[in-house]
Design a protein around this motif. Structure first.
Motif, PDB file in Angstrom:
ATOM      1  N   TYR A 140       0.851  -1.180   0.000  1.00 49.73           N
ATOM      2  CA  TYR A 140       0.000   0.000   0.000  1.00 49.73           C
ATOM      3  C   TYR A 140       0.886   1.228   0.000  1.00 49.73           C
ATOM      4  O   TYR A 140       1.828   1.310   0.781  1.00 49.73           O
ATOM      5  N   ILE A 141       0.583   2.162  -0.871  1.00 55.18           N
ATOM      6  CA  ILE A 141       1.332   3.412  -0.829  1.00 55.18           C
ATOM      7  C   ILE A 141       0.358   4.550  -0.545  1.00 55.18           C
ATOM      8  O   ILE A 141      -0.711   4.631  -1.139  1.00 55.18           O
ATOM      9  N   THR A 142       0.710   5.371   0.429  1.00 51.50           N
ATOM     10  CA  THR A 142      -0.180   6.452   0.855  1.00 51.50           C
ATOM     11  C   THR A 142       0.466   7.784   0.491  1.00 51.50           C
ATOM     12  O   THR A 142       1.689   7.873   0.392  1.00 51.50           O
ATOM     13  N   THR A 143      -0.348   8.802   0.303  1.00 52.14           N
ATOM     14  CA  THR A 143       0.207  10.101  -0.085  1.00 52.14           C
ATOM     15  C   THR A 143       0.724  10.877   1.128  1.00 52.14           C
ATOM     16  O   THR A 143       1.890  11.179   1.220  1.00 52.14           O
ATOM     17  N   ILE A 144      -0.158  11.169   2.093  1.00 45.85           N
ATOM     18  CA  ILE A 144       0.267  12.004   3.219  1.00 45.85           C
ATOM     19  C   ILE A 144       0.365  11.187   4.514  1.00 45.85           C
ATOM     20  O   ILE A 144      -0.234  10.118   4.628  1.00 45.85           O
ATOM     21  N   HIS A 145       1.088  11.745   5.478  1.00 47.02           N
ATOM     22  CA  HIS A 145       1.364  10.993   6.708  1.00 47.02           C
ATOM     23  C   HIS A 145       0.111  10.513   7.473  1.00 47.02           C
ATOM     24  O   HIS A 145       0.090   9.360   7.925  1.00 47.02           O
ATOM     25  N   PRO A 146      -0.920  11.330   7.626  1.00 46.17           N
ATOM     26  CA  PRO A 146      -2.102  10.826   8.341  1.00 46.17           C
ATOM     27  C   PRO A 146      -2.722   9.589   7.664  1.00 46.17           C
ATOM     28  O   PRO A 146      -3.207   8.687   8.350  1.00 46.17           O
ATOM     29  N   PHE A 147      -2.682   9.526   6.339  1.00 49.23           N
ATOM     30  CA  PHE A 147      -3.218   8.352   5.632  1.00 49.23           C
ATOM     31  C   PHE A 147      -2.330   7.134   5.903  1.00 49.23           C
ATOM     32  O   PHE A 147      -2.813   6.007   6.031  1.00 49.23           O
TER      33      PHE A 147
END
Ligand code: ZN
Length: 287
Positions: free
Chosen positions: A23-30
């Protein structure tokens, strides 16, 4: 002898790597949300470096290269992190689209030529723990479709994280109880979901469309309104420039406080830490 020992280890590594879900997330909270749900079931990575703004981030070639085609991309919405579309991915989940309509907030202009107009959906949903909780069942459903074998793990982790979000909400609510004047101004919409959830009165947003500074005439209107409404504090975002907010603060004597909706640094690594860090600043501002 040596060969016999090494073969099982090699086979084991092979299975481990190929059974893994990325899984790759964009921003830190995600990233934090996904870490809570995925646990050890897969590899969760994040793209945006600490200190960068998701609205203006310029994707690097190395960012794209690091993402493999079988990855699942976890992003916010076209209004937040559009650059993420450039990745090669097998699946994409847009978190904002998992939130039911009645739980969404909008960008309602209160000053200037757009006054009274709705300027779209506010994409910064993650600043409210209960809005995050609301989207988890749908997120879980999507993850189970992508990785059927991992479904039990996602279900279990989702329940656990939901409970943690409930306690976090209670904790913040208690911390903020007893504050009387709760009128605030935001530099842009980055903390609206949080403010609404905890009944803090948002008098207006200086830059309703991010990156569009108010005209001198609009500034004058903002200054008059904040004086009239006895605004207690102006909140800016640590990752953004705050020129217009500074002008309003200087002309009114209202103090500026810097919030961090993204975290990923120092004492703001986990989702809980991030929200409690901001709660502390809001408390200082309104006490
Ligand atoms: Zn923003």
């Amino acid at each position: 002898m040596r060969i016999i020992l090494f073969i099982p280890l090699y086979v084991f590594c092979f299975i481990f790597i190929y059974g893994q879900v990325d899984y790759i997330t964009t921003i830190h909270p995600f990233y934090e949300i996904m870490k809570n749900i995925v646990g050890d079931r897969g590899l969760v990575k994040e793209i945006l470096p600490a200190g960068a703004s998701p609205h203006t981030y310029e994707l690097k070639a190395s960012d794209v290269k690091n993402v493999e085609y079988k990855t699942t991309l976890i992003m916010g919405s076209p209004k937040l992190d559009t650059w993420a579309y450039k990745f090669h991915y097998q699946n994409r989940i847009e978190l904002l689209s998992l939130i039911p309509e009645e739980n969404l907030l909008y960008l309602d202009a209160k000053f200037g030529k757009n006054k009274g107009k709705r300027m779209g959906t506010d994409p910064h949903f993650w600043t409210d723990p209960l809005t995050v909780k609301i989207l988890l069942p749908k997120l879980n459903e999507k993850l189970c479709q992508i990785d059927k074998e991992g479904c039990d793990i996602y279900n279990k982790n989702h329940q656990l994280f939901s409970n943690q979000l409930d306690s976090l909400y209670q904790k913040i609510k208690e911390k903020l109880s007893g504050i009387e004047n709760k009128s605030v101004l935001l530099a842009h919409s980055f903390f609206q979901y949080y403010l609404k959830r905890f009944h803090i009165d948002l008098v207006g947003i200086i830059e309703i469309v991010e990156g569009t500074e108010p005209t001198p005439r609009e500034l004058k209107e903002i200054i008059e309104t904040v004086k009239e409404r006895k605004v207690r504090a102006i909140f800016t975002q640590i990752q953004h420039s705050d020129r217009a907010a500074r002008i309003v603060a200087e002309s009114t004597g209202i103090k500026l406080y810097e919030l961090d909706p993204l975290g990923g640094v120092l004492d703001r690594k986990t989702y809980q830490e991030l929200l409690l860090y901001n709660t502390q600043i809001i408390l200082e501002a309104l006490r």
